[in-house]
Design a protein around this motif. Structure first.
Motif, PDB file in Angstrom:
ATOM      1  N   SER B  15       4.944  27.602 -29.858  1.00 61.91           N
ATOM      2  CA  SER B  15       4.513  26.905 -30.186  1.00 61.91           C
ATOM      3  C   SER B  15       3.101  27.408 -30.028  1.00 61.91           C
ATOM      4  CB  SER B  15       4.673  25.338 -29.682  1.00 61.91           C
ATOM      5  OG  SER B  15       4.706  25.895 -27.743  1.00 61.91           O
ATOM      6  N   GLN B  16       3.413  27.926 -28.835  1.00 61.01           N
ATOM      7  CA  GLN B  16       2.100  29.271 -28.739  1.00 61.01           C
ATOM      8  C   GLN B  16       1.669  30.424 -29.436  1.00 61.01           C
ATOM      9  OE1 GLN B  16       3.587  29.579 -23.971  1.00 61.01           O
ATOM     10  NE2 GLN B  16       1.789  28.005 -23.729  1.00 61.01           N
ATOM     11  N   ASP B  17       2.420  30.877 -29.339  1.00 59.55           N
ATOM     12  CA  ASP B  17       2.886  32.440 -30.689  1.00 59.55           C
ATOM     13  C   ASP B  17       3.434  31.736 -31.535  1.00 59.55           C
ATOM     14  OD1 ASP B  17       1.789  34.398 -31.299  1.00 59.55           O
ATOM     15  OD2 ASP B  17       3.350  35.529 -29.681  1.00 59.55           O
ATOM     16  N   PRO B  18       3.384  31.042 -32.852  1.00 61.22           N
ATOM     17  CA  PRO B  18       3.931  31.024 -34.037  1.00 61.22           C
ATOM     18  C   PRO B  18       3.688  31.758 -34.920  1.00 61.22           C
ATOM     19  CG  PRO B  18       1.920  29.434 -33.524  1.00 61.22           C
ATOM     20  CD  PRO B  18       1.663  30.045 -32.803  1.00 61.22           C
ATOM     21  N   PHE B  19       4.564  32.316 -35.537  1.00 64.29           N
ATOM     22  CA  PHE B  19       4.856  33.648 -35.989  1.00 64.29           C
ATOM     23  C   PHE B  19       4.686  33.202 -37.519  1.00 64.29           C
ATOM     24  CE2 PHE B  19       7.444  36.976 -38.985  1.00 64.29           C
ATOM     25  CZ  PHE B  19       6.851  37.675 -38.397  1.00 64.29           C
ATOM     26  N   ASN B  20       4.610  31.982 -38.027  1.00 67.44           N
ATOM     27  CA  ASN B  20       4.996  31.279 -39.053  1.00 67.44           C
ATOM     28  C   ASN B  20       3.392  30.859 -39.230  1.00 67.44           C
ATOM     29  OD1 ASN B  20       7.456  32.899 -40.005  1.00 67.44           O
ATOM     30  ND2 ASN B  20       8.464  31.469 -38.853  1.00 67.44           N
ATOM     31  N   LYS B  21       2.369  30.589 -38.796  1.00 70.53           N
ATOM     32  CA  LYS B  21       1.425  30.062 -38.760  1.00 70.53           C
ATOM     33  C   LYS B  21       0.135  30.578 -39.211  1.00 70.53           C
ATOM     34  CE  LYS B  21      -1.383  26.684 -36.426  1.00 70.53           C
ATOM     35  NZ  LYS B  21      -1.683  25.785 -35.148  1.00 70.53           N
ATOM     36  N   TYR B  22      -0.131  30.263 -40.539  1.00 65.36           N
ATOM     37  CA  TYR B  22      -1.098  31.531 -41.198  1.00 65.36           C
ATOM     38  C   TYR B  22      -1.131  30.848 -42.570  1.00 65.36           C
ATOM     39  CZ  TYR B  22       2.983  34.008 -43.257  1.00 65.36           C
ATOM     40  OH  TYR B  22       4.385  34.024 -44.415  1.00 65.36           O
ATOM     41  N   ALA B  23      -2.710  31.343 -43.516  1.00 59.55           N
ATOM     42  CA  ALA B  23      -2.651  30.863 -44.949  1.00 59.55           C
ATOM     43  C   ALA B  23      -2.263  31.243 -45.295  1.00 59.55           C
ATOM     44  CB  ALA B  23      -4.470  30.497 -44.855  1.00 59.55           C
ATOM     45  N   MET B  24      -1.271  30.936 -46.558  1.00 57.21           N
ATOM     46  CA  MET B  24      -0.556  31.866 -47.204  1.00 57.21           C
ATOM     47  C   MET B  24      -1.400  32.401 -48.311  1.00 57.21           C
ATOM     48  SD  MET B  24       2.827  31.723 -49.225  1.00 57.21           S
ATOM     49  CE  MET B  24       3.661  31.243 -47.391  1.00 57.21           C
ATOM     50  N   GLU B  25      -1.835  33.409 -48.483  1.00 56.38           N
ATOM     51  CA  GLU B  25      -2.270  33.704 -50.227  1.00 56.38           C
ATOM     52  C   GLU B  25      -1.282  33.477 -51.569  1.00 56.38           C
ATOM     53  OE1 GLU B  25      -4.229  37.469 -50.391  1.00 56.38           O
ATOM     54  OE2 GLU B  25      -4.922  37.641 -48.277  1.00 56.38           O
ATOM     55  N   ASN B  26      -2.052  33.140 -52.409  1.00 52.84           N
ATOM     56  CA  ASN B  26      -1.084  32.350 -53.783  1.00 52.84           C
ATOM     57  C   ASN B  26       0.167  31.848 -53.532  1.00 52.84           C
ATOM     58  OD1 ASN B  26      -3.396  33.132 -55.304  1.00 52.84           O
ATOM     59  ND2 ASN B  26      -3.052  35.724 -54.941  1.00 52.84           N
ATOM     60  N   PRO B  27       0.146  31.059 -52.541  1.00 58.63           N
ATOM     61  CA  PRO B  27       2.185  30.482 -52.868  1.00 58.63           C
ATOM     62  C   PRO B  27       2.414  29.996 -54.001  1.00 58.63           C
ATOM     63  CG  PRO B  27       0.293  28.753 -51.569  1.00 58.63           C
ATOM     64  CD  PRO B  27      -0.461  29.967 -51.976  1.00 58.63           C
ATOM     65  N   THR B  28       3.654  29.805 -53.771  1.00 55.14           N
ATOM     66  CA  THR B  28       4.023  28.938 -55.107  1.00 55.14           C
ATOM     67  C   THR B  28       3.765  27.273 -55.989  1.00 55.14           C
ATOM     68  OG1 THR B  28       5.664  30.395 -54.817  1.00 55.14           O
ATOM     69  CG2 THR B  28       6.199  28.757 -56.628  1.00 55.14           C
ATOM     70  N   CYS B  29       4.073  26.931 -53.850  1.00 56.89           N
ATOM     71  CA  CYS B  29       3.690  25.049 -53.710  1.00 56.89           C
ATOM     72  C   CYS B  29       2.771  25.095 -52.678  1.00 56.89           C
ATOM     73  CB  CYS B  29       4.995  24.472 -54.337  1.00 56.89           C
ATOM     74  SG  CYS B  29       6.584  24.995 -53.438  1.00 56.89           S
ATOM     75  N   THR B  30       2.403  24.156 -52.690  1.00 62.20           N
ATOM     76  CA  THR B  30       1.710  23.225 -50.460  1.00 62.20           C
ATOM     77  C   THR B  30       1.290  21.868 -50.653  1.00 62.20           C
ATOM     78  OG1 THR B  30      -0.511  23.250 -51.423  1.00 62.20           O
ATOM     79  CG2 THR B  30       0.115  25.374 -50.609  1.00 62.20           C
ATOM     80  N   HIS B  31       1.941  21.216 -49.261  1.00 64.70           N
ATOM     81  CA  HIS B  31       2.494  20.698 -49.247  1.00 64.70           C
ATOM     82  C   HIS B  31       0.811  19.692 -47.883  1.00 64.70           C
ATOM     83  CE1 HIS B  31       3.851  16.357 -51.100  1.00 64.70           C
ATOM     84  NE2 HIS B  31       3.963  16.151 -50.261  1.00 64.70           N
ATOM     85  N   GLU B  32       1.224  18.868 -47.807  1.00 61.47           N
ATOM     86  CA  GLU B  32       0.103  18.544 -46.965  1.00 61.47           C
ATOM     87  C   GLU B  32       1.187  16.887 -46.276  1.00 61.47           C
ATOM     88  OE1 GLU B  32      -3.806  16.757 -46.638  1.00 61.47           O
ATOM     89  OE2 GLU B  32      -3.726  17.211 -44.647  1.00 61.47           O
TER      90      GLU B  32
END
Lengths: 461, 168
Positions: B15-32
């Protein structure tokens, strides 16, 4: 596994058990010590001494758990034993459907409600020709939300709300005093105007003058915000509202439990409150209103017990307050609410307010001593009444509340049904500790200790 | 329940150092995904290979330690899986969070670190925090599957839109 390993394992288990037992014993000793102090205070203590609670003993849920720090009083108060007793007494000695029956018990049930009306009217300082007339200005509903919904439903017609008109509220409203007016504005093509406080959480005179003007038809403002915890200048706002010919509504859900209310002094036209925040039962609320408006308002709910006569084509409404009370009321709840008000009055609002101001100041002070706490709203210890909101730097309020729960400390975390306020302040959620007169400094000390634990846990590595 | 069974060092680290928390460039799909009652929100992004294998998973948004750590652990876990495998994992996680899947050995084997969130089942108010990322992923993949391969996989979804548990 060797014998040596088994012995080491057994020794570790035993040591763990002894440590657990020792900590449970210490906790039990602490609970007994607090309970003894509170009991002594109840017998002969000074009610202004906030280091003890002479009142806790009257609350079965709290008395059963002396180290439970209940600091979510703004969500709902605890109920004292006399309220629980009254609720039971209604069902065991006078149960009947009020208003309808022509027999003794039904008369008793009817009187229970009518006496409660008169009592609420006295409590609110309602002035009328007779006690009965004052009582008839009291409408019993389910809660403050229902009272405000009734107003937003029926008041626009009375004031002739039209496109171009304005309804003025503040940004610190609970959703209950916001969404109903938002809906009314949409329906009538009117504009919803928000008064915004300064950095200290105070609505300034210039704001009041600027936001309430010739187009304002209704002003509806919370007496004390459930997030900021600071009393709003209702009398001043009411005066301005009346200057421009608007009707003044007050959401008193967070003020009625804490300070004496006098609707004449406030100068408002409507005042709404909930019994459950005052130690009464859940599901009983009050709307007081001036008769000239109540008489003109249409009911929101129709049906049983709210009519004078019904034909195949039409119906004639009963008089106020029955006109707004369709269906069977929670008579036992209303009777128990009467007892809750009596209990508050027996303690006296002077004592209640003095204790709560001191406790609120102590709470702000303790939070300010913790470097990792950010207070939401005014950091002035003397400004708050009942409610103090805060955040633990970098830690989500839901994590804080869950971790505090483990330490037997109950607070609220989230948006507190005031999303527009939080959005305006640039936060998505916060923690909130809220006190009542039956809290003591023990509860606040436990909160502060537990918060240090939360901080330590998140910063152990 | 000793709460440090939930707030484990692993959870705090994710939670404090999330490795996968970033805005991906050109993702195939996104969902909120959102939790309306807490105001938590997450935007999940996936990069898929031509054969619909998850190559990269990332998220942005805000939430409590439980929801953030859960999202980060999930993003680690689903890389390399195809859509059906990822949805199976979502189902298993949600079952675990609701106390319906309790076999510690199986959970640890399939969910790895995320199995530490098993204790959330005993905290009803927090279940939705743990589930947020997984529900978001499952919905995104369901949309993708029904768009790409028809609605043959919708049978696994119960009427409230929550992944079903019958066919696991």
């Amino acid at each position: 596994m060797s014998l040596n390993d088994a012995l080491l394992g057994a020794a570790a288990t035993a040591a763990n058990f002894v440590e657990n037992a020792a900590s449970k014993y210490a906790a039990a000793r602490e609970a007994v010590r607090i309970a003894e102090e509170d009991a002594k205070a109840a017998l002969s203590g000074d009610p202004a001494d906030i280091t003890k609670s002479p009142f806790r003993i009257a609350y079965p849920l709290l008395a059963a758990d002396p180290t439970y720090a209940y600091l979510d009083n703004a969500a709902t108060a605890q109920r004292p034993s006399m309220v629980l007793k009254a609720q039971k007494e209604f069902y065991t000695t006078m149960n009947a459907n009020p208003l309808r029956g022509l027999y003794r018990h039904s008369h008793m049930a009817t009187s229970a409600i009518e006496d409660a009306r008169k009592h609420v009217a006295r409590f609110l300082g309602v002035e009328a020709a007779s006690e009965r007339d004052a009582g008839n200005q009291i409408v019993f509903l389910r809660n403050t939300s229902e009272a405000l919904n009734l107003l937003a439903h029926s008041l626009p017609e009375v004031v002739g709300l039209e496109p171009g008109d304005q309804i003025c509220i503040s940004i610190m409203e609970h959703h209950s005093n916001l969404i109903p007016w938002q809906q009314a504005c949409k329906k009538y093509g009117a504009e919803l105007v928000y008064m915004r406080p300064n950095e200290e959480g105070v609505l300034e005179s210039a704001t009041i003058q600027a936001c309430i003007g010739p187009n304002t038809k209704i002003v509806s403002v919370v007496h004390i915000s459930n997030v900021l915890g600071i009393p709003n200048p209702i009398a001043e706002i009411a005066q301005r509202a009346h200057e421009v010919g608007a009707v003044m509504v007050v959401d008193g859900a967070q003020s009625a439990p804490h300070i004496p209310i006098d609707v004449e002094e406030l100068g408002c036209d409507f005042f709404a409150m909930s019994a459950h925040k005052m130690g009464g039962p859940m599901g009983v609320g009050v709307l007081w209103g001036r008769p000239e408006f109540l008489d003109q308002m249409e009911p929101m709910l129709t049906g049983g017990e709210m009519i004078d006569s019904v034909t195949e084509e039409d119906a004639v409404w009963a008089q106020v307050p029955q006109k707004f009370e369709a269906g069977t009321q929670d008579a036992a709840g209303i009777y128990a609410f009467d007892a809750a008000i009596s209990y508050l009055e027996s303690i006296g609002f002077e004592t209640i307010e003095e204790r709560e101001r001191k406790l609120s100041a102590y709470l702000v002070q303790k939070l300010k001593e913790l470097s990792f706490i950010e207070i939401v709203g005014s950091a002035n210890p003397d400004a708050h009444l009942g409610v103090v909101s805060f955040n633990v730097k970098g830690i989500h309020p839901h994590d804080v509340a869950s971790l505090l729960d483990e330490e037997n400390v109950a607070i609220r975390a989230g948006h507190h049904c005031a999303q527009p306020l939080l959005t305006w302040m640039g936060i998505s959620s916060c923690c909130r500790a809220s006190i009542a007169f039956y809290n003591s400094t023990h509860d606040i000390d436990r909160l502060a200790e537990a918060l240090e634990g939360v901080w330590g846990m998140f910063h152990a590595h | 329940m000793p709460i440090n069974e939930l707030y484990t060092p692993a959870l705090l680290e994710h939670s404090q150092d999330p490795f996968n928390k970033y805005a991906m460039e050109n993702p195939t799909c996104t969902h909120e995904g959102i939790n309306p009652s807490c105001g938590d929100d997450i935007v999940l992004s996936l990069r898929l290979s031509d054969s619909d294998i998850i190559e990269e998973a990332a998220f942005t948004g805000s939430g409590c330690a439980v929801s953030q750590a859960s999202a980060d652990m999930m993003a680690d876990l689903v890389c390399g899986l195809d859509l059906a495998q990822a949805r199976d994992l979502c189902k298993l996680f949600i079952q675990m969070a609701r106390g319906e899947a309790t076999d510690t050995e199986l959970l640890t084997e399939r969910l790895g670190e995320a199995a530490c969130l098993k204790t959330i089942a005993r905290m009803p108010a927090r279940v939705k925090c743990a589930e947020l990322a997984w529900r978001t992923l499952d919905q995104m993949l369901e949309d993708r599957q029904s768009g790409g391969t028809g609605s043959n996989l919708k049978a696994a979804t119960t009427e409230d839109g929550i992944p079903g548990v019958r066919d696991l």
